[in-house]
Design an enzyme around this catalytic site. Structure first.
Site, mmCIF file in Angstrom:
data_model
loop_
_atom_site.group_PDB
_atom_site.id
_atom_site.type_symbol
_atom_site.label_atom_id
_atom_site.label_comp_id
_atom_site.label_asym_id
_atom_site.label_seq_id
_atom_site.Cartn_x
_atom_site.Cartn_y
_atom_site.Cartn_z
ATOM 1 C CD GLU A 43 -3.155 -0.894 2.113
ATOM 2 O OE1 GLU A 43 -2.943 -0.256 3.150
ATOM 3 O OE2 GLU A 43 -4.230 -1.419 1.854
ATOM 4 C CD GLU A 72 -4.169 -6.126 2.496
ATOM 5 O OE1 GLU A 72 -4.875 -5.518 3.323
ATOM 6 O OE2 GLU A 72 -2.960 -5.904 2.336
HETATM 7 C C1 GLA Z 1 -4.122 -2.726 4.831
HETATM 8 C C2 GLA Z 1 -2.754 -3.365 4.893
HETATM 9 C C3 GLA Z 1 -2.718 -4.616 5.697
HETATM 10 C C4 GLA Z 1 -3.591 -4.528 6.913
HETATM 11 C C5 GLA Z 1 -4.984 -4.167 6.498
HETATM 12 C C6 GLA Z 1 -5.962 -4.136 7.641
HETATM 13 O O1 GLA Z 1 -4.834 -3.037 3.721
HETATM 14 O O2 GLA Z 1 -2.218 -3.607 3.625
HETATM 15 O O3 GLA Z 1 -1.380 -4.843 6.064
HETATM 16 O O4 GLA Z 1 -3.086 -3.564 7.777
HETATM 17 O O5 GLA Z 1 -4.961 -2.896 5.924
HETATM 18 O O6 GLA Z 1 -7.251 -3.795 7.197
#
Ligand code: GLA
Ligand code: ZN
Length: 669
Positions: free
Chosen positions: A149, A305
């Site tokens: 991210e 995710e």
């Molecule tokens: C983000 C991060 C993950 C985790 C999630 C939790 O998407 O990439 O490492 O922290 O949030 O929702």
């Protein structure tokens, strides 16, 4: 389209390094039961695999990769550069970022590296190369996941120097820069590159999200996006030295503001993203983000995710209701995903994410509601096999999304602080979503000729070539819709002189003389020329017809009677201009007329409250039918008699789909 993977990746972030080894074996057993076939590993392991400046220690990662390889997982291998090790911050403070207020950070947090720190870059590049050298030829590595991210900004001295170099390359001369940023204003003229400082709270920033010099701040946004992208390509290229063909991605965040994802996607082999709607996010808004992520490369993407149930970082982390995760996952696949991955596979024992949902909860067994739902979805996806991989989404409507416009529109000082980019785009997107009319989210330089209708709300910044491209599109019979706050500035945020909407004036056949701003409690009305009225607010363009036809006039105030919504025939097509923010019913009325004229059709002819999306391969159309309403809904007639691929049950006449119910029907073309 040739799929990137050989099966639907089903799995997610897995952090066995946070657990004793006995737990790993239990994980393998439980995951197998849920048909999990993929794990994303090594996301935040830098400190573990590089305990000091001089040493790497891959022994634990070796064991994890061996175990997952034995179990025939598709491994998504992260480079772990998203959180710096403490030793690095201690020895080289420059690796840490300096924030908007000018404070240089100490060790802590994550996503914390200064993108222009030579020390960080050196270590990150070397690590990515080491990982690729060690694991690049393991056929179980299905994908590389660089960092995590990407986001945020840095305002340190290294970044300042890099910004000056970036500007020099862009503008060539200091005179050109002064002109672009209109530096005569407030006596800002600079005579040397090293007089330029980054726009933050110490300089030209106004609060966190406004600026005295939008030209400067927008350039900083572009620079910052490029800087982080250069971090990505640096690691990508380091991997490519040793691994020539495994796809490389990084996980994006939908409409995240700071990074120009259209530019990023060009450097990525496949787009992946993290989908975390809140309890009250409209499903149309999630659908729009999926379409945007698909639109970045105009190709299927990875859902890197989502939570199996709960998040921890929102204010109100509600549970996903029974069936909700399944419905949300099929919505994701429907809009173009070829993977379903979770954060995370086992719930952490400590740290701020210990309340974040996971496939295995703290109880440590498979005997939970969430696990059973994950397993059901796993079985269904396994049954679907690879029939749908690489399938494409076709659309006749293109909705323009553009990061330069996002930045520029939201930096404007006036006329109305409540104008926001994503919400405005969503207001228009939503209409098509509700009608089940497929939409592509497209960049400003897309091939418009593929579409019957281009929707360009708040096209505030009209860059070079844009006027010509839109003119060609409309001349050739295309229908264009644009709105208030369009055609106002050029790429440096200087106004296109000669009357709004600047370069779009002739196309739209209107001249906007003034723009009124309405506070939330203030409303105006529009009176449609063919009868009916609707509320409007936010801003009201006071316009004059210059060849356009008036479709609706304001009902109140000193500009009552002036046009609010217009249509201009142009070449073989037409341009609609919506001069105010219409409430939903009013906008629906206008867009229905436009969709009819453009001849765009919904995915199925029958009107329904259900979300219906079509993905197609060369010979088959797959229809996803999902109920996101609070009440049960009748399945459209055209699906009666077809088998639901998820359950093999034949759909019956009058069958009702409950909330979060899903049907998947395939039809040979
Ligand atoms: C983000 C991060 C993950 C985790 C999630 C939790 O998407 O990439 O490492 O922290 O949030 O929702
Ligand atoms: Zn920096």
């Amino acid at each position: 389209m040739k799929p990137v993977f050989s099966r639907i990746l089903y799995g997610g972030d897995y952090n066995p390094n946070q657990w004793p080894k006995e737990v790993w074996q239990e994980d393998m057993r439980i995951f197998k039961d849920a048909r999990i076939n993929s794990a994303t590993i090594n996301v935040f392991s830098w400190a573990k695999i590089q305990p000091s400046e001089e040493t790497y220690n891959f022994s634990e990662l070796d064991e994890i990769i061996d175990m997952l390889s034995r179990e025939n997982y598709d491994i998504v291998l992260a480079t772990s550069t998203a959180a710096l090790p403490a030793w690095m911050a201690k020895r080289y403070p420059e690796v840490m970022r300096t924030d908007y207020e000018g404070l240089q950070h100490k060790f802590g947090g994550r996503h914390n590296a200064c993108p222009h720190s030579p020390v960080f870059k050196g270590f990150a590049k070397k690590l990515a190369g080491e990982l690729a050298k060690r694991y690049g030829d393991n056929s179980h590595i299905a994908c590389w996941h660089i960092s995590n991210e990407y986001g945020g900004e840095c305002y340190c001295e290294n970044c300042t120097r890099a910004f000056r170099i970036w500007l020099r390359k862009k503008y060539g001369t200091i005179e050109a820069l002064n002109k672009a940023w209109n530096m005569e204003f407030w006596g800002h003229t600079v005579y040397d590159w090293d007089e330029i400082v980054l726009p933050n709270a110490l300089s030209d920033g106004i609060g966190y999200d406004k600026t005295a010099f939008a030209g400067l701040s927008i350039d900083y946004c572009r620079f910052n996006s490029d800087s982080l992208l250069a971090n990505f390509t640096m690691e990508r290229d380091a991997i490519r030295e040793y691994d020539k063909d495994t796809p490389i991605t990084t996980n994006l965040m939908g409409t995240y503001k700071a990074l120009d994802y259209f530019k990023w996607a060009k450097e990525m082999d496949i787009v992946s993203w993290d989908n975390y709607p809140s309890y009250n996010t409209p499903w149309s808004s999630t659908a729009m983000r999926h379409d945007l992520m698909r639109g970045l490369k105009n190709a299927p993407f990875m859902l890197m995710e989502q939570t199996p149930s709960q998040q921890n970082w929102q204010r109100y982390n509600s549970l996903k209701r029974p069936g909700q995760m399944r419905a949300q996952s099929y919505q994701t696949v429907a809009h173009g995903a070829d993977t379903i991955q979770f954060f995370q596979l086992r719930r952490s024992v400590g740290g701020c994410e210990k309340f974040h949902g996971a496939v295995i909860a703290h109880v440590g067994t498979e005997n939970t509601r969430v696990f059973r739902e994950v397993k059901q979805l796993g079985e269904e996806l396994e049954k679907l096999g690879n029939t749908m991989l690489g399938a494409v989404n076709q659309a006749e409507v293109g909705v323009i999304f553009d990061w330069d416009n996002y930045w520029a529109l939201e930096y404007t000082s006036g006329p109305n602080v409540d104008i926001t980019y994503v919400n405005t785009i969503h207001q228009y997107y939503q209409y098509f979503y509700k009608k089940n009319i497929a939409v592509d989210m497209i960049p400003v330089d897309a091939d418009f000729s593929k579409y019957k209708l281009i929707v360009a709300p708040v096209l505030y910044m009209v860059k070079k070539g844009m006027k010509e491209a839109l003119t060609r599109f409309v001349e050739n019979g295309g229908i264009l819709v644009t709105t208030y706050m369009s055609g106002i500035v050029d790429e440096s945020d200087n106004v296109h002189l000669g009357g709004y909407p600047g370069p779009l004036r002739e196309l739209a056949g209107v001249w906007v003389e003034e723009i009124d701003a309405l506070a939330p409690e203030q409303k105006n009305r529009v009176m449609f020329t063919d009868g009916g009225e609707a509320d409007c607010g936010l801003v009201c363009d006071l316009m004059h017809l210059e060849g356009a036809e008036n479709l609706a006039s304001y009902g109140k105030d000193f500009y009552a009677g002036m046009p609010a919504v217009t249509k201009n025939k142009f070449g073989n097509g037409a341009v609609y201009y919506v001069g105010t923010r219409l409430e939903e019913a009013g906008l629906c009325r206008v867009l229905t007329k436009i969709a009819e004229q453009a001849g765009v059709t919904p995915v199925i002819a029958e009107e329904t409250e259900l979300e219906v999306v079509c993905r197609e391969t060369e010979d088959t159309k797959f229809y996803f039918v999902i109920n996101f309403k609070d009440e049960q809904c009748r399945i459209p007639q055209c699906f009666v008699g077809e088998a639901d691929l998820l359950t093999d049950k034949v759909i019956e006449n009058g069958e009702m789909i409950p909330k979060y119910g899903v049907r998947l029907v395939s039809v040979k073309k």
